[in-house]
Design an enzyme around this catalytic site. Structure first.
Site, short mmCIF file in Angstrom:
data_model
loop_
_atom_site.label_atom_id
_atom_site.label_comp_id
_atom_site.label_asym_id
_atom_site.label_seq_id
_atom_site.Cartn_x
_atom_site.Cartn_y
_atom_site.Cartn_z
N GLU A 69 0.83 67.61 -16.77
CA GLU A 69 0.02 68.83 -16.96
C GLU A 69 -0.95 68.67 -18.13
OE1 GLU A 69 3.15 72.08 -15.12
OE2 GLU A 69 2.85 72.04 -17.28
N GLU A 80 2.84 62.91 -6.88
CA GLU A 80 2.44 62.05 -5.76
C GLU A 80 1.17 61.30 -6.09
OE1 GLU A 80 3.20 65.25 -5.81
OE2 GLU A 80 3.99 65.98 -3.89
ZN LIG Z 1 0.15 67.85 -5.42
#
Ligand SMILES: [Zn+2]
Length: 170
Positions: A69, A80
Protein backbone atom coordinates in the site's frame (compact mmCIF):
# COMPACT_ATOMS: atom_id res chain seq x y z
CA UNK A 1 -23.29 -17.78 -35.20
CA UNK A 2 -20.30 -15.62 -35.84
CA UNK A 3 -16.58 -16.17 -35.91
CA UNK A 4 -16.09 -12.97 -33.95
CA UNK A 5 -16.26 -14.67 -30.55
CA UNK A 6 -14.27 -17.80 -31.33
CA UNK A 7 -11.07 -16.54 -29.68
CA UNK A 8 -12.82 -15.38 -26.53
CA UNK A 9 -11.51 -16.63 -23.20
CA UNK A 10 -13.63 -19.61 -22.19
CA UNK A 11 -12.78 -21.63 -19.08
CA UNK A 12 -11.50 -25.15 -19.61
CA UNK A 13 -13.00 -26.32 -16.31
CA UNK A 14 -15.83 -25.07 -14.09
CA UNK A 15 -15.06 -23.65 -10.65
CA UNK A 16 -15.21 -26.05 -7.73
CA UNK A 17 -14.32 -26.16 -4.06
CA UNK A 18 -12.11 -28.99 -2.84
CA UNK A 19 -10.10 -29.66 0.30
CA UNK A 20 -6.48 -28.64 0.64
CA UNK A 21 -5.54 -32.24 1.40
CA UNK A 22 -6.94 -33.48 -1.92
CA UNK A 23 -4.72 -31.18 -3.99
CA UNK A 24 -1.56 -32.20 -5.79
CA UNK A 25 1.53 -31.55 -3.58
CA UNK A 26 2.78 -28.96 -6.12
CA UNK A 27 -0.44 -26.97 -5.63
CA UNK A 28 -0.19 -27.32 -1.84
CA UNK A 29 3.36 -25.96 -2.09
CA UNK A 30 2.15 -22.99 -4.16
CA UNK A 31 -0.63 -22.15 -1.67
CA UNK A 32 1.83 -22.43 1.23
CA UNK A 33 4.23 -20.07 -0.57
CA UNK A 34 1.38 -17.55 -0.98
CA UNK A 35 0.54 -17.92 2.71
CA UNK A 36 4.13 -17.25 3.71
CA UNK A 37 4.71 -14.21 1.49
CA UNK A 38 1.44 -12.76 2.78
CA UNK A 39 3.18 -12.21 6.11
CA UNK A 40 5.29 -9.56 4.37
CA UNK A 41 2.30 -7.57 3.13
CA UNK A 42 2.84 -3.83 3.54
CA UNK A 43 -0.64 -2.75 4.62
CA UNK A 44 -0.44 0.10 7.16
CA UNK A 45 -3.75 1.57 5.92
CA UNK A 46 -6.11 -1.34 5.41
CA UNK A 47 -4.44 -4.07 7.44
CA UNK A 48 -5.76 -6.45 4.75
CA UNK A 49 -2.90 -8.79 3.89
CA UNK A 50 -2.82 -10.72 0.63
CA UNK A 51 -0.25 -13.17 -0.71
CA UNK A 52 -0.01 -14.55 -4.23
CA UNK A 53 2.18 -17.07 -5.99
CA UNK A 54 2.55 -18.07 -9.64
CA UNK A 55 4.49 -21.01 -11.02
CA UNK A 56 6.51 -20.57 -14.18
CA UNK A 57 5.41 -22.84 -17.02
CA UNK A 58 9.02 -23.59 -17.92
CA UNK A 59 11.22 -24.74 -15.03
CA UNK A 60 8.46 -24.53 -12.42
CA UNK A 61 9.96 -21.69 -10.40
CA UNK A 62 7.54 -20.04 -7.96
CA UNK A 63 7.24 -16.26 -7.95
CA UNK A 64 5.55 -14.78 -4.89
CA UNK A 65 4.19 -11.35 -4.09
CA UNK A 66 2.37 -9.45 -1.36
CA UNK A 67 0.26 -6.33 -1.53
CA UNK A 68 2.06 -3.01 -1.07
CA UNK A 69 0.00 0.00 0.00
CA UNK A 70 0.88 3.67 -0.28
CA UNK A 71 -0.13 6.83 1.58
CA UNK A 72 -1.47 8.21 -1.71
CA UNK A 73 -3.49 4.96 -2.23
CA UNK A 74 -3.45 4.94 -6.04
CA UNK A 75 0.19 3.80 -6.37
CA UNK A 76 -0.44 0.66 -4.31
CA UNK A 77 0.00 -2.79 -5.81
CA UNK A 78 -1.94 -5.98 -5.21
CA UNK A 79 -0.14 -9.22 -4.36
CA UNK A 80 -0.90 -10.78 -7.75
CA UNK A 81 0.64 -7.89 -9.67
CA UNK A 82 3.65 -7.83 -7.36
CA UNK A 83 4.29 -11.51 -8.03
CA UNK A 84 3.82 -11.23 -11.79
CA UNK A 85 5.96 -8.10 -12.07
CA UNK A 86 8.74 -9.92 -10.22
CA UNK A 87 8.47 -12.81 -12.67
CA UNK A 88 8.36 -10.64 -15.78
CA UNK A 89 11.36 -8.68 -14.56
CA UNK A 90 13.20 -12.01 -14.27
CA UNK A 91 12.29 -12.90 -17.86
CA UNK A 92 9.32 -15.19 -17.11
CA UNK A 93 6.02 -14.48 -18.89
CA UNK A 94 4.35 -17.91 -19.01
CA UNK A 95 2.65 -19.42 -15.98
CA UNK A 96 1.07 -22.82 -15.37
CA UNK A 97 -0.85 -22.01 -12.18
CA UNK A 98 -1.46 -19.30 -9.57
CA UNK A 99 -2.58 -19.05 -5.94
CA UNK A 100 -4.08 -16.23 -3.86
CA UNK A 101 -4.35 -16.17 -0.07
CA UNK A 102 -6.13 -13.63 2.11
CA UNK A 103 -8.58 -13.72 4.94
CA UNK A 104 -12.20 -12.65 5.08
CA UNK A 105 -14.25 -14.73 7.48
CA UNK A 106 -17.11 -15.71 5.20
CA UNK A 107 -15.86 -15.47 1.63
CA UNK A 108 -12.96 -16.46 -0.58
CA UNK A 109 -10.87 -13.45 -1.64
CA UNK A 110 -10.53 -13.64 -5.41
CA UNK A 111 -8.29 -11.34 -7.50
CA UNK A 112 -9.60 -7.81 -8.07
CA UNK A 113 -10.64 -6.66 -11.54
CA UNK A 114 -7.33 -4.97 -12.28
CA UNK A 115 -5.38 -8.10 -11.38
CA UNK A 116 -7.67 -10.28 -13.47
CA UNK A 117 -6.78 -8.19 -16.49
CA UNK A 118 -3.10 -8.23 -15.51
CA UNK A 119 -3.10 -12.04 -15.28
CA UNK A 120 -5.02 -12.29 -18.55
CA UNK A 121 -2.13 -10.56 -20.32
CA UNK A 122 0.00 -13.64 -19.69
CA UNK A 123 -2.70 -16.25 -20.36
CA UNK A 124 -2.57 -17.51 -23.93
CA UNK A 125 -4.32 -20.52 -22.43
CA UNK A 126 -6.40 -20.71 -19.27
CA UNK A 127 -4.40 -20.54 -16.01
CA UNK A 128 -5.84 -22.37 -12.98
CA UNK A 129 -6.02 -20.17 -9.87
CA UNK A 130 -6.36 -21.62 -6.38
CA UNK A 131 -7.82 -19.44 -3.63
CA UNK A 132 -7.74 -20.25 0.08
CA UNK A 133 -8.14 -18.49 3.40
CA UNK A 134 -5.07 -17.58 5.45
CA UNK A 135 -5.60 -17.88 9.18
CA UNK A 136 -3.08 -15.69 11.02
CA UNK A 137 -3.58 -17.40 14.38
CA UNK A 138 -1.86 -20.46 12.97
CA UNK A 139 1.34 -18.48 12.50
CA UNK A 140 1.41 -17.26 16.08
CA UNK A 141 0.57 -20.77 17.28
CA UNK A 142 3.32 -22.16 15.00
CA UNK A 143 0.84 -24.54 13.40
CA UNK A 144 0.68 -25.72 9.80
CA UNK A 145 -0.56 -22.74 7.75
CA UNK A 146 -3.00 -24.86 5.78
CA UNK A 147 -4.82 -27.99 6.94
CA UNK A 148 -6.02 -30.95 4.93
CA UNK A 149 -9.70 -30.14 5.46
CA UNK A 150 -9.37 -26.42 4.58
CA UNK A 151 -11.60 -25.46 1.63
CA UNK A 152 -9.85 -24.29 -1.54
CA UNK A 153 -11.59 -22.61 -4.49
CA UNK A 154 -10.28 -23.98 -7.77
CA UNK A 155 -10.98 -21.40 -10.41
CA UNK A 156 -9.07 -20.03 -13.40
CA UNK A 157 -8.39 -16.76 -15.10
CA UNK A 158 -10.92 -17.54 -17.85
CA UNK A 159 -13.56 -18.28 -15.18
CA UNK A 160 -12.71 -15.01 -13.42
CA UNK A 161 -12.55 -12.94 -16.60
CA UNK A 162 -14.46 -14.51 -19.50
CA UNK A 163 -14.78 -12.78 -22.88
CA UNK A 164 -11.95 -10.56 -21.70
CA UNK A 165 -10.09 -7.85 -23.53
CA UNK A 166 -6.83 -8.57 -25.21
CA UNK A 167 -5.27 -7.25 -28.31
CA UNK A 168 -4.38 -9.80 -30.91
CA UNK A 169 -1.83 -7.49 -32.46
CA UNK A 170 1.73 -8.14 -31.44
ZN1 LIG B 1 -5.69 -6.79 -7.46
Amino acid sequence: MTHLTKNFARPEKAEEVVTFGSLDPSIQQLLTAAFQVRQRAYVPYSGFKVGAAFRAKVGGQIFTGCNVENAAFTPGSCAERTALAKAVSEGVTEFSVGAVLAYEPDVFTTPCGVCRQFIREFADEDIPIYVAQAIDARITAEEEPLRSDDPVLCTSIFNLLPSSFRTYRK
